[in-house]
Design an enzyme around this catalytic site. Structure first.
Site, PDB file in Angstrom:
ATOM      1  CG  HIS A 109     -24.453  -1.755   6.124  1.00 37.60           C
ATOM      2  ND1 HIS A 109     -25.832  -1.871   5.335  1.00 37.60           N
ATOM      3  CD2 HIS A 109     -24.560  -0.580   6.700  1.00 37.60           C
ATOM      4  CE1 HIS A 109     -26.696  -1.103   5.919  1.00 37.60           C
ATOM      5  NE2 HIS A 109     -25.706  -0.193   6.350  1.00 37.60           N
ATOM      6  CG  ASN A 140     -30.415   1.343   5.589  1.00 32.00           C
ATOM      7  OD1 ASN A 140     -29.681   0.605   5.038  1.00 32.00           O
ATOM      8  ND2 ASN A 140     -30.379   1.858   6.504  1.00 32.00           N
TER       9      ASN A 140
HETATM   10  C1  HEM Z   1     -30.039   6.710   5.805  1.00 30.16           C
HETATM   11  C2  HEM Z   1     -29.118   6.458   6.489  1.00 30.16           C
HETATM   12  C3  HEM Z   1     -28.100   5.259   5.991  1.00 30.16           C
HETATM   13  C4  HEM Z   1     -28.266   4.396   4.980  1.00 30.16           C
HETATM   14  C5  HEM Z   1     -29.540   4.136   4.424  1.00 30.16           C
HETATM   15  C6  HEM Z   1     -27.046   3.420   4.769  1.00 30.16           C
HETATM   16  C7  HEM Z   1     -26.791   2.685   4.019  1.00 30.16           C
HETATM   17  C8  HEM Z   1     -25.807   1.736   3.931  1.00 30.16           C
HETATM   18  C9  HEM Z   1     -25.804   0.667   2.909  1.00 30.16           C
HETATM   19  C10 HEM Z   1     -26.627  -0.133   2.388  1.00 30.16           C
HETATM   20  C11 HEM Z   1     -24.364   0.317   3.239  1.00 30.16           C
HETATM   21  C12 HEM Z   1     -23.790  -0.950   2.455  1.00 30.16           C
HETATM   22  C13 HEM Z   1     -23.313  -0.753   1.191  1.00 30.16           C
HETATM   23  C14 HEM Z   1     -22.806  -2.314   0.630  1.00 30.16           C
HETATM   24  O1  HEM Z   1     -23.660  -3.125   0.448  1.00 30.16           O
HETATM   25  O2  HEM Z   1     -21.492  -2.230   0.388  1.00 30.16           O
HETATM   26  C15 HEM Z   1     -23.652   1.171   4.004  1.00 30.16           C
HETATM   27  C16 HEM Z   1     -22.309   1.259   4.412  1.00 30.16           C
HETATM   28  C17 HEM Z   1     -21.687   2.174   5.038  1.00 30.16           C
HETATM   29  N1  HEM Z   1     -22.226   3.220   5.444  1.00 30.16           N
HETATM   30 FE1  HEM Z   1     -24.230   3.920   5.659  1.00 30.16          FE
HETATM   31  N2  HEM Z   1     -26.258   4.128   5.558  1.00 30.16           N
HETATM   32  C18 HEM Z   1     -26.783   5.326   6.216  1.00 30.16           C
HETATM   33  C19 HEM Z   1     -26.192   6.205   7.021  1.00 30.16           C
HETATM   34  C20 HEM Z   1     -24.817   6.252   7.021  1.00 30.16           C
HETATM   35  C21 HEM Z   1     -24.207   7.362   7.592  1.00 30.16           C
HETATM   36  C22 HEM Z   1     -24.780   8.599   8.245  1.00 30.16           C
HETATM   37  C23 HEM Z   1     -22.664   7.135   7.382  1.00 30.16           C
HETATM   38  C24 HEM Z   1     -21.608   8.210   7.921  1.00 30.16           C
HETATM   39  C25 HEM Z   1     -21.702   9.202   8.077  1.00 30.16           C
HETATM   40  C26 HEM Z   1     -22.708   5.991   6.929  1.00 30.16           C
HETATM   41  C27 HEM Z   1     -21.329   5.258   6.491  1.00 30.16           C
HETATM   42  C28 HEM Z   1     -21.230   4.098   5.957  1.00 30.16           C
HETATM   43  C29 HEM Z   1     -20.207   3.510   5.602  1.00 30.16           C
HETATM   44  C30 HEM Z   1     -18.781   3.923   6.175  1.00 30.16           C
HETATM   45  C31 HEM Z   1     -20.338   2.163   5.084  1.00 30.16           C
HETATM   46  C32 HEM Z   1     -19.442   1.269   4.613  1.00 30.16           C
HETATM   47  C33 HEM Z   1     -19.153   1.366   3.304  1.00 30.16           C
HETATM   48  C34 HEM Z   1     -17.932   0.348   2.681  1.00 30.16           C
HETATM   49  O3  HEM Z   1     -17.006   0.023   3.396  1.00 30.16           O
HETATM   50  O4  HEM Z   1     -17.917   0.005   1.383  1.00 30.16           O
HETATM   51  N3  HEM Z   1     -23.777   5.447   6.479  1.00 30.16           N
HETATM   52  N4  HEM Z   1     -24.563   2.245   4.426  1.00 30.16           N
END
Ligand code: HEM
Length: 806
Positions: A170, A243
């Site tokens: 993202h 999402n």
């Molecule tokens: C239903 C599944 C998931 C959804 C809906 C989702 C949604 C999101 C969203 C919207 C962001 C962006 C946040 C922003 O705008 O700063 C994000 C970032 C991220 N997601 Fe997910 N994600 C999912 C699954 C996962 C999983 C399973 C992991 C790890 C185990 C993960 C790890 C991360 C990480 C590390 C970031 C970057 C955060 C940052 O650096 O600020 N995500 N995710």
């Protein structure tokens, strides 16, 4: 021999109060005018007021888990004993005064950190005014530059470190401020602050993003869109990190790094950027059949939204809401855009990514600047644990939806995004979301993917934002008070008063004290009785093995046009795969979801024989409750009919009917449409009446696919000029191919004919719901209503052809 006086209590107290490395046997004299003595005496009284830890015994047992007690406190006689220093009243322009009681100033509104430089001279970061910002310090005019130049070195050093690591996923995103407004109190469901009163507003910041691409990648990639909202509630920050699709590729966080490694550019050559159409992605997902349902969504037009304002958002996982009585229910969160769900078509998305990689970012920014504020309704599907037990699917499985026909959505309120950030980096880049940020009245389910996310976000933000204090970055600070004993770390901003940074304590009168069940966050004591029998185990529930039922449900619930687009997207993506066996395996997987889809994709890929269907992980699956869910079609939510934020091109050239152009532009603007005058070049365009128009775009800098609709104005000379310009034909063909409304007035129909549009240019023929409105000279103004009605439908898929004729 010198004479000595007998010991005197006041002198002893004075001496010992100034001594910081050992203490007296007796309490210091109280009521002393000496501040150090008074502080020592009051500190002793404060501590003596807590002779033992009175809450210790009740910390034990199950009852405490349900209703933790409030921490013990003792009020100090004055502010003296809890202060850090006796000198805190010595004020200055820099230190200010004594910390106001009970206040953490780091949470004040963002005004405290806003900077406006009007009428100000340039300075260094130390506040020293810079006399010359053009030349570095040299020995002589032509001489060597000097290391002594602290101004140059400060400037360059800061510049060298301007970039921070981008988000691991993202990375590409855009955000805005706004508010959430509660419709009616939802106290029956939850005690969460935003839902307690009709009309209550809560500030929010929303960030939308793509997943796979890097920070500078294109907006219109085929990808999932992040839909993350930070609610700054009066009881702390709540992040709904969702999402624009309600399911996910995997069921357990253990597989997340694998998924992301597979979809990111391939590691040997760092290609392709922001695209899933490559070997490693399809290799992985075709070995992970639980991804089939999500692949249907990802190959649908959901993955290429027209605008952030026209896509849904989903919390994906099952969460809980908890009311004041402690009763908890399961919920699924849904955001529904007021403007309806509208998407691009693939050919358009590909072209836009070249002409305007910032397409969605620009759209969000421009909508908000022009007052066409994006608005979304927040709703929840509510169901009990008992209902969940009966469902044919597992509500802890993130690859499954709860169909809306099974559990309807209850609307809770609306979010309006009404303020662009002042600074992209400070706000949109530095905002840090985390699924673990919830407030009293909300709780988690045991979804194993969700559990992994709770850890992952904060962990990655510690390195992305340079240490553990990123919660103090202004955009991340809550509006609710923050008081705890966490201290130090890189870039700490808060300056805590006093010497106590532990709990329990008596030296600070017990503060900050444990809030207890009435005010504090208490986890729902969910029963784990079934798991108790199983003990610790790395395994999945049996129902997680049904990989295809809901993939079928999704596909079968789409309109024929949407089904075609899904098939075409699979065809495109798999055609980019270089290893035929990966393609075969994917088509084999699709056969389990839809034979019709698999056959179409196979044909599109030139397969001579279809591969055997993949073996299924589940030999028996429960009968689904719903065989078709109309709510899953994009067409199900056309929106409120508003045209605000849409873009229309009015194509002009010298000799155009200028009066019509201006009246059409004015009429469209009245509806919030951005109507732009597009010429062979920008600037001066003489009209047929001898006036002039000022074109603000050209066919070169704003190609046709960037607009939602097109007006071809009348004027023989203009039409003759446009017919000589190859851009005109591309402009019209793209509008036609992408099924957008076209209003064509008078002789401009020659341009449509020249572009080869496969329709009659006869006025009566062309008006039959195709989105093509062809009218005679002088009828342009009278046809604007019909044109706007055609725009409300957004696209007229009746004229879509595969392959396209033009
Ligand atoms: C239903 C599944 C998931 C959804 C809906 C989702 C949604 C999101 C969203 C919207 C962001 C962006 C946040 C922003 O705008 O700063 C994000 C970032 C991220 N997601 Fe997910 N994600 C999912 C699954 C996962 C999983 C399973 C992991 C790890 C185990 C993960 C790890 C991360 C990480 C590390 C970031 C970057 C955060 C940052 O650096 O600020 N995500 N995710």
């Amino acid at each position: 021999m010198p004479k000595t006086s007998p010991p005197n209590k006041s002198t002893a107290s004075k001496a010992s109060a100034r001594n910081k490395d050992s203490g007296p046997a007796q309490p210091p004299a109280s009521g002393s005018a000496d501040k150090a003595v008074a502080k020592a005496a009051e500190a002793n009284d404060l501590v003596a007021g807590m002779p033992f830890n009175s809450t210790k015994s009740a910390e034990h047992g199950f009852a405490n888990g349900l209703a933790p007690q409030v921490g013990a406190t003792v009020a100090p006689a004055s502010r003296l004993p809890t202060g850090s220093t006796l000198t805190e009243e010595n004020t200055s322009e820099k230190v200010g005064s004594v910390a106001p009681e009970g206040v953490n100033a780091t949470i004040e509104p963002l005004d405290r950190v806003r900077v406006d430089s009007s009428k100000q001279a340039l300075t260094t970061n130390q506040g020293v005014k810079v006399a010359d910002n053009q030349n570095s310090l040299k020995y002589g005019v032509r001489g060597p530059a000097l290391l002594e130049d602290f101004i140059l070195r400060e400037k360059i050093t800061h510049f060298d470190h301007e970039r921070i690591p981008e988000r691991i996923v993202h990375a590409r995103g855009s955000g805005a401020h706004g508010f959430f407004e509660c419709y009616d109190a939802a106290t029956d469901l939850t005690k969460a602050a935003p839902f307690q009163k009709a009309g209550k507003t809560t500030p929010v910041f929303a960030r939308f993003s793509t997943v796979a691409g890097e920070r500078g990648s294109k907006d219109t990639a085929r990808d999932v869109r992040g839909f993350a909202v930070k609610f700054y509630t009066d009881e702390g920050n709540w992040d709904l990190v969702g999402n624009n699709m309600p399911v996910f590729f995997i069921q357990d966080a253990m597989k997340f790094p694998d998924l992301v490694h597979a979809v990111k550019p391939e590691p040997h050559n760092q290609m392709p950027q922001a695209a899933s159409a490559h070997d490693t992605f399809w290799d992985f997902v075709s070995l992970m059949p639980e991804s089939t349902h999500m692949l249907m969504w990802q190959m649908s037009d959901r993955a290429i939204p027209r605008s952030y304002a026209t896509m849904q958002g989903f919390g994906v996982h099952t969460f809980r809401m908890v009311n004041e009585e402690g009763t908890s229910v399961f919920v699924k969160f849904h955001w529904t855009p007021a403007a309806g769900t509208h998407s691009l078509v693939w050919d358009e998305a590909v072209k836009i990514s070249g002409a305007d990689p910032d397409y969605h970012r620009r759209d969000l920014w421009e909508r908000i600047e022009s007052g066409a504020y994006p608005e979304y309704e927040l709703g929840v599907q509510v169901f009990t644990e008992e209902q969940a037990e009966e469902f044919s699917f597992d509500i802890l499985d993130a690859t499954k939806i709860v169909p809306e026909e099974l559990v309807p959505i209850r609307p809770l309120g609306r979010m309006v995004l009404n303020r662009n950030p002042d600074n992209f980096f400070a706000e949109t880049e530095q905002i840090a979301f985390c699924t673990a940020h919830i407030v009293p009245g909300l709780d988690f389910s045991n979804d194993p993917l969700l559990a992994g996310r709770h850890h992952s976000y904060i962990d990655t933000q510690i390195s992305r934002l340079g240490g553990p204090n990123f919660h103090e970055i202004p955009i991340n600070a809550p509006v609710a008070p923050v008081h705890n004993n966490q201290r130090d770390g890189l870039h700490r901003q808060a300056i805590p008063r006093g010497r106590v940074s532990y709990e329990p304590n008596s030296l600070a009168g017990g503060c900050p004290f444990q809030a207890g069940a009435a005010q504090g966050f208490v986890s729902v004591a969910a029963s784990l009785s079934k798991q108790d029998e199983q003990g610790k185990v790395r395994a999945k529930p049996e129902k997680f093995a049904d990989h295809y039922t809901q993939a079928t449900l999704f596909f079968e619930s789409q309109s024929p046009v949407e089904q075609d687009h899904i098939a075409n997207a699979f065809r495109f993506e798999l055609s980019k795969v270089t290893v035929p066996a990966i393609r075969q395996r994917t088509v084999a997987m699709l056969r389990n979801a839809s034979e019709a889809l698999a056959a179409k994709v196979g044909k599109g890929l030139g397969m001579l024989t279809m591969p055997e269907a993949l073996p299924r992980a589940a030999t028996e699956v429960a009968t689904p409750e719903i065989m078709k869910s109309p709510a899953l079609s994009l067409l199900h939510r056309p929106g409120d009919g508003s045209l605000a934020g849409r873009k229309v091109a009015i194509l002009v050239a010298p000799g155009v009917e200028g009066d019509f152009v201006l009246s059409a532009q004015a009429a469209l603007l009245e509806h919030g449409v951005v109507a732009r005058i597009v010429g062979p070049h920008i600037g001066h365009i003489p009209t047929v009446s001898g006036d002039a128009l000022d074109a603000d775009a050209s066919m070169e800098n704003e190609p046709g696919f960037l607009f939602d609709a097109l007006i071809l104005a009348d004027g023989a000379e203009a039409v003759a000029a446009l017919s000589q310009d190859g851009h005109t034909m591309e402009f019209i063909r793209d509008q036609f191919r992408h099924c957008k409304p076209i209003l064509c007035v008078g002789v401009a129909r020659h341009l449509m004919r020249q572009a080869g549009l496969p329709i009659s240019m006869d006025k009566s023929m062309a008006q039959g719901g195709t989105g093509l409105i062809v009218v005679d000279a002088g009828e342009g103004d009278g046809s604007l209503d019909a044109f706007m009605a055609a725009m409300q439908k957004h696209r007229h898929f009746g004229r879509e052809m595969d392959p396209p004729l033009l």
